[in-house]
Design a protein around this motif. Sequence first.
Motif, PDB file in Angstrom:
ATOM      1  N   GLY A 272       0.771  -1.169   0.050  1.00 50.28           N
ATOM      2  CA  GLY A 272      -0.080   0.342   0.072  1.00 50.28           C
ATOM      3  C   GLY A 272       0.879   1.207  -0.113  1.00 50.28           C
ATOM      4  N   LEU A 273       2.065   1.381   0.673  1.00 50.97           N
ATOM      5  CA  LEU A 273       2.619   2.375   0.844  1.00 50.97           C
ATOM      6  C   LEU A 273       3.204   2.607  -0.452  1.00 50.97           C
ATOM      7  CD1 LEU A 273       4.430   1.896   3.594  1.00 50.97           C
ATOM      8  CD2 LEU A 273       3.758   4.025   3.248  1.00 50.97           C
ATOM      9  N   ALA A 274       3.350   1.474  -1.515  1.00 48.55           N
ATOM     10  CA  ALA A 274       4.220   1.215  -2.667  1.00 48.55           C
ATOM     11  C   ALA A 274       2.796   2.424  -3.962  1.00 48.55           C
ATOM     12  CB  ALA A 274       4.312   0.388  -2.921  1.00 48.55           C
ATOM     13  N   ASP A 275       1.643   1.942  -3.505  1.00 45.74           N
ATOM     14  CA  ASP A 275       0.755   2.891  -4.356  1.00 45.74           C
ATOM     15  C   ASP A 275       0.879   3.762  -3.888  1.00 45.74           C
ATOM     16  OD1 ASP A 275       0.182   0.101  -5.154  1.00 45.74           O
ATOM     17  OD2 ASP A 275      -1.452  -0.395  -4.358  1.00 45.74           O
ATOM     18  N   VAL A 276       0.749   4.887  -2.311  1.00 45.93           N
ATOM     19  CA  VAL A 276       0.284   5.844  -2.363  1.00 45.93           C
ATOM     20  C   VAL A 276       1.831   6.705  -2.881  1.00 45.93           C
ATOM     21  CG1 VAL A 276       1.433   5.440  -0.152  1.00 45.93           C
ATOM     22  CG2 VAL A 276      -0.546   6.966  -0.460  1.00 45.93           C
ATOM     23  N   ALA A 277       2.877   6.080  -2.536  1.00 47.60           N
ATOM     24  CA  ALA A 277       4.278   7.026  -3.348  1.00 47.60           C
ATOM     25  C   ALA A 277       3.931   7.124  -4.816  1.00 47.60           C
ATOM     26  CB  ALA A 277       5.238   6.144  -2.726  1.00 47.60           C
ATOM     27  N   ALA A 278       3.725   6.620  -5.290  1.00 52.28           N
ATOM     28  CA  ALA A 278       3.271   6.429  -6.741  1.00 52.28           C
ATOM     29  C   ALA A 278       2.568   7.700  -6.941  1.00 52.28           C
ATOM     30  CB  ALA A 278       3.002   5.364  -7.274  1.00 52.28           C
ATOM     31  N   GLU A 279       1.619   7.746  -6.744  1.00 47.79           N
ATOM     32  CA  GLU A 279      -0.060   8.291  -6.267  1.00 47.79           C
ATOM     33  C   GLU A 279       0.560   9.945  -5.996  1.00 47.79           C
ATOM     34  OE1 GLU A 279      -3.361  10.734  -7.174  1.00 47.79           O
ATOM     35  OE2 GLU A 279      -2.374   8.481  -7.921  1.00 47.79           O
ATOM     36  N   VAL A 280       1.639  10.204  -4.972  1.00 41.72           N
ATOM     37  CA  VAL A 280       2.197  11.179  -4.604  1.00 41.72           C
ATOM     38  C   VAL A 280       3.428  11.542  -5.563  1.00 41.72           C
ATOM     39  CG1 VAL A 280       4.089  12.530  -2.399  1.00 41.72           C
ATOM     40  CG2 VAL A 280       1.697  11.366  -2.355  1.00 41.72           C
ATOM     41  N   THR A 281       4.421  11.233  -6.253  1.00 37.19           N
ATOM     42  CA  THR A 281       4.774  10.946  -7.360  1.00 37.19           C
ATOM     43  C   THR A 281       4.226  12.235  -8.225  1.00 37.19           C
ATOM     44  OG1 THR A 281       6.451   9.544  -5.800  1.00 37.19           O
ATOM     45  CG2 THR A 281       6.910  10.214  -9.048  1.00 37.19           C
ATOM     46  N   TRP A 282       3.499  11.242  -8.685  1.00 38.05           N
ATOM     47  CA  TRP A 282       2.656  11.617  -9.581  1.00 38.05           C
ATOM     48  C   TRP A 282       2.533  13.199  -9.289  1.00 38.05           C
ATOM     49  CZ3 TRP A 282      -2.551  13.952 -10.483  1.00 38.05           C
ATOM     50  CH2 TRP A 282      -2.762  13.804 -11.463  1.00 38.05           C
ATOM     51  N   VAL A 283       1.476  13.102  -8.551  1.00 40.40           N
ATOM     52  CA  VAL A 283       1.305  14.951  -8.205  1.00 40.40           C
ATOM     53  C   VAL A 283       2.112  15.830  -7.532  1.00 40.40           C
ATOM     54  CG1 VAL A 283       0.319  15.842  -5.403  1.00 40.40           C
ATOM     55  CG2 VAL A 283      -0.760  13.409  -6.606  1.00 40.40           C
ATOM     56  N   VAL A 284       3.684  15.592  -7.053  1.00 39.32           N
ATOM     57  CA  VAL A 284       4.782  16.631  -6.844  1.00 39.32           C
ATOM     58  C   VAL A 284       5.022  16.455  -8.408  1.00 39.32           C
ATOM     59  CG1 VAL A 284       6.975  16.137  -6.276  1.00 39.32           C
ATOM     60  CG2 VAL A 284       5.406  15.184  -5.022  1.00 39.32           C
ATOM     61  N   SER A 285       5.137  16.178  -9.412  1.00 40.92           N
ATOM     62  CA  SER A 285       5.214  16.089 -10.883  1.00 40.92           C
ATOM     63  C   SER A 285       4.180  17.323 -11.768  1.00 40.92           C
ATOM     64  CB  SER A 285       5.528  14.811 -11.411  1.00 40.92           C
ATOM     65  OG  SER A 285       6.668  13.864 -11.251  1.00 40.92           O
TER      66      SER A 285
END
Length: 335
Positions: A272-285
């Motif tokens: 789950g942490l990996a999934d939310v990290a991917a989403e946060v990375t997209w939001v930051v981009s």
Amino acid sequence: MSDNWTLRQLDVHNAFLNGHLSETVFMKQPPGYEDSAHLNHVCHLQRSRLKQAHREWFKRLHEFLITACFLASKTDVSLFHYTIGASRVFLLVYVDDSIMMGNDSALINTILLSQRRYMGDILAQAGMSDCKPLATPAVVTHPVTPLAQSFDNPTQYRQIVGALQYLTITRPDLSYAVNRLCQFMQAPIDDHWALLKQVLRYVKGTHDYGLRLSASSSSDIHAFLDSDWAGCPVDRKSTSGYAVFLGTNLISWLSRKQRTVARSLTEAEYKGLADVAAEVTWVVSLLRELGLHSGNPATLWCDNLGATYLVANPVFHARTKHVEIDFHFIHDKVA
């Protein structure tokens, strides 16, 4: 919202009729509209009312916005932004609905809509406009299994669940319950219909709920995560859910069953942490592309010590070495 920008929602009536066909298409005369004098004739389509209708509509809208000096986002193909002097406008397109935001109200002259009427339409479609409301959308402890009597109207089940999926755009509190109902679209049973009715009764009692956006003194990103372990009694896969906040405003959320079976709670939380990290990375981009990123690192919150230790420690012992490699990128993000 921290700068008190104007926010509006738009709806394009008969949006798919606005798309132009790029090729010649003929179709049979539709039932009930046959020309009795020319039964052997076919219809020459002028508008894109086929499977490619949504693509043709978006193509035409995209071309118009570009000619209007909007720029298409490279991070999100549905996002457009416009800048002239100190004025900025952002337009996010979702099929035939759009959200427009900017710091110049003179550039944003639209109609404000609400999903409250949409909730009423869903209840009417299910014949539950006068149902008794409930305080919760789902009974989490009630197991859902396919071993029961098949529901006699699966089409109705699919239509209403599909409508609820659209409602989760402004109702994140429905995400978990709707995600669970979506897992039985192919062959719903009476128990699934009973769970769906419970969600509708919850909608009945919360028709004034919505997604609140307010001015925030902070533009930092915070994300919260939780996962169950082997929560599905059918395939024993876990379900993860996360919520991403920009300042005090919720901007992204998800409830989804994991792709593989987790062998421990730590593994389920770690995935789950990996999934939310991917989403946060997209939001930051996206925020960096728009020039709105605060520059501060995002904060991820997880309530499982095993998962947080695993993120910080690259040494994987016997209980975690089986975790798929693609989930380990969360360690690199934290480092």
